[in-house]
Design an enzyme around this catalytic site. Structure first.
Site, PDB file in Angstrom:
ATOM      1  N   HIS A 237      59.984   5.479  14.074  1.00 41.79           N
ATOM      2  CA  HIS A 237      58.716   5.984  14.240  1.00 41.79           C
ATOM      3  C   HIS A 237      57.657   5.035  13.477  1.00 41.79           C
ATOM      4  CE1 HIS A 237      55.558   8.918  13.944  1.00 41.79           C
ATOM      5  NE2 HIS A 237      55.957   9.588  14.840  1.00 41.79           N
ATOM      6  N   CYS A 275      54.632   5.953  19.241  1.00 36.31           N
ATOM      7  CA  CYS A 275      53.782   6.819  18.940  1.00 36.31           C
ATOM      8  C   CYS A 275      52.109   6.576  18.990  1.00 36.31           C
ATOM      9  CB  CYS A 275      54.109   7.552  17.534  1.00 36.31           C
ATOM     10  SG  CYS A 275      52.894   8.875  17.033  1.00 36.31           S
ATOM     11  N   HIS A 302      56.028   9.440  21.902  1.00 39.87           N
ATOM     12  CA  HIS A 302      54.792  10.664  21.166  1.00 39.87           C
ATOM     13  C   HIS A 302      53.523  10.079  21.532  1.00 39.87           C
ATOM     14  CE1 HIS A 302      57.292  11.443  17.105  1.00 39.87           C
ATOM     15  NE2 HIS A 302      57.980  11.655  18.271  1.00 39.87           N
ATOM     16  N   ASP A 349      52.581  15.108  21.449  1.00 45.46           N
ATOM     17  CA  ASP A 349      52.857  15.132  19.800  1.00 45.46           C
ATOM     18  C   ASP A 349      51.585  15.877  19.372  1.00 45.46           C
ATOM     19  OD1 ASP A 349      53.962  14.522  17.513  1.00 45.46           O
ATOM     20  OD2 ASP A 349      52.661  12.553  17.149  1.00 45.46           O
ATOM     21  N   HIS A 350      51.997  16.887  18.635  1.00 45.27           N
ATOM     22  CA  HIS A 350      50.784  17.780  18.064  1.00 45.27           C
ATOM     23  C   HIS A 350      49.886  18.347  19.317  1.00 45.27           C
ATOM     24  CE1 HIS A 350      51.151  15.282  14.205  1.00 45.27           C
ATOM     25  NE2 HIS A 350      52.182  15.613  14.522  1.00 45.27           N
ATOM     26  N   TYR A 366      52.184  21.952  15.307  1.00 42.99           N
ATOM     27  CA  TYR A 366      53.033  22.214  16.385  1.00 42.99           C
ATOM     28  C   TYR A 366      53.125  23.655  16.936  1.00 42.99           C
ATOM     29  CZ  TYR A 366      55.136  17.685  15.421  1.00 42.99           C
ATOM     30  OH  TYR A 366      55.364  16.523  15.331  1.00 42.99           O
TER      31      TYR A 366
HETATM   32  C1  DNO Z   1      55.177  14.141  13.130  1.00 39.91           C
HETATM   33  C2  DNO Z   1      56.229  13.594  13.101  1.00 39.91           C
HETATM   34  C3  DNO Z   1      56.651  12.805  12.048  1.00 39.91           C
HETATM   35  C4  DNO Z   1      58.163  12.007  12.779  1.00 39.91           C
HETATM   36  C5  DNO Z   1      59.009  11.471  11.751  1.00 39.91           C
HETATM   37  C6  DNO Z   1      60.100  10.707  12.557  1.00 39.91           C
HETATM   38  O1  DNO Z   1      54.612  15.012  13.529  1.00 39.91           O
HETATM   39  O2  DNO Z   1      55.753  12.423  14.446  1.00 39.91           O
HETATM   40  O3  DNO Z   1      57.082  13.711  11.155  1.00 39.91           O
HETATM   41  O4  DNO Z   1      59.051  13.364  13.268  1.00 39.91           O
HETATM   42  O5  DNO Z   1      58.433  10.440  11.219  1.00 39.91           O
HETATM   43  O6  DNO Z   1      61.153  10.308  11.477  1.00 39.91           O
END
Ligand code: DNO
Length: 389
Positions: A237, A275, A302, A349-350, A366
């Protein structure tokens, strides 16, 4: 012929998550991204526990496609005494996951803190709440709470001036909230203490950026055989945000970093979690250029957006709004996905805390409805790009 679609995924923190698997089904995702957060970092994940989580997910009619994360213990990142035995544990966890058929793993190599924000309830004009990163708040924490030596050298004068003003203005409760937010990390794991953070900063100062890069390569070489024998794909990530903070080194922030990581252990198991929100927080990052160098190794994505201001502060914007050109990202991702035997899983993501979720206690970033909106928009975007089913 049916077109290759990305796999629509959803992060689920487990049975304690206020968003249920039924909710996930209603949002239209088909696969789950999950982890056994209750197991302390560094310990082996027993097969029985993995099976139990898998069963819960499958009973709801979903599949467990990605583990996010199997956390890399700090002793591995810094390669201190316990590292060798912790690597053995890590490998065993990978074997156990693979024996249950779960073979895509997300991890990060960020020192001490996982993603960092300074505010979790930044109010947007429409009343929804977003996660926010503000430099002067970080400086305020750094100078007056953490009291890191030479911290002032790391910030421009305007940021320091703003931090000083805020220091006079913020109430004790506001200072405590800021501190909690920065130290929080993953909600269902424990926050780090100020003492630990200070001690870690000293260790990483010693280690430096190159030392951390070498430790990542060492980690990847150590796990390579287990990954190859078991068909496990690792996805790193990106750093979030993608620049050094609190004097800690960063090694997964820019295009060159990913080139270094992929070339350093040049094997298909060594992959990337693309991401867009993390990478997009830096104006220096050209996301499409980064994607073009990593795309064959992207096994997970993400999709999230950010809106930056001139000072480099940013909030998390709607998925199809903000500084990340999500349309072009989706065009590139779909093109790559078209050539895959196994579709790439992505998750919205989020998401904003919005509508009914404003009155609920939710995991920051989340909550259900904001992500549901994000997922709906992203799947529509993909379908439009593909020109139909
Ligand atoms: C946040 C996430 C991160 C991710 C970690 C992966 O929302 O994208 O916490 O899970 O960094 O190891």
């Amino acid at each position: 012929m049916k077109k290759n679609r990305l796999t629509q995924s959803w992060r689920w923190y487990g049975p304690e998550d206020p968003v249920s698997l039924q909710d996930v089904k209603q949002a239209g995702a088909t696969s789950i991204v999950s982890a056994l957060h209750y197991i302390p970092h560094g310990e082996v994940w027993p097969v029985a526990d993995i099976q139990q989580r898998k069963q819960q997910i499958e009973d709801a009619g979903l599949t467990w496609s990605v583990v996010e994360s199997v956390p890399v213990h700090e002793a591995i990142k810094t390669r201190t005494e316990a590292a060798d035995s912790l690597i053995l544990n890590y490998k065993q966890t990978l074997r156990n996951l693979a024996s249950c058929g779960i073979k895509t793993v997300c991890y990060n190599f960020m020192p001490v803190l996982d993603w960092t924000r300074t505010q979790l309830d930044y109010e947007l004009k429409n009343g929804a709440k977003a996660l926010y990163f503000n430099w002067s708040d970080l400086a305020l924490f750094d100078l007056f709470v953490l009291k890191r030596t030479d911290a002032a050298l790391d910030y421009p004068l305007e940021v320091l001036a703003e931090a000083n003003l805020k220091y006079k203005r913020y109430t004790a409760a506001e200072m405590a909230m800021l501190t909690d937010t920065i130290l929080m990390g993953i909600p269902s794991e424990k926050a780090i203490s100020l003492e630990d953070l200070n001690a870690s900063i000293a260790i990483y100062k010693q280690l430096g950026r190159q030392g951390l890069q070498q430790n990542l390569l060492w980690f990847l070489r150590e796990i390579a055989d287990v990954c190859e024998e078991n068909g496990v794909k690792m996805t790193i990530h990106p750093d979030d945000p993608p620049y050094p903070i609190l004097g800690l080194p960063r090694i997964a922030s820019r295009k060159e970093d990913f080139e270094f990581i992929l070339a350093g252990v040049n094997k298909p198991f060594n992959g990337v979690c693309f991401c867009t929100g993390s990478l997009g927080a830096s104006p220096d990052n050209d996301l499409l250029a980064i994607f073009s160098v990593v795309k064959e190794r992207v096994y997970f994505a993400h999709l999230r957006n950010v809106k930056r201001d001139d000072g480099g502060n940013f909030y998390e914007a709607d998925h199809l709004d903000g500084d990340v050109d999500m349309y072009r990202v989706m065009v590139a991702l779909s093109a790559e996905n078209a050539s895959r035997a196994v579709p790439i899983p992505f998750r919205p993501d989020h998401g904003h805390q919005m509508l009914d979720d404003l009155h609920k206690t939710t995991n920051p970033g989340y909550s259900a409805i904001g992500r549901l909106r994000g997922l709906a928009e992203l799947r529509g975007l993909e379908l439009g790009i593909l020109g139909g089913y």
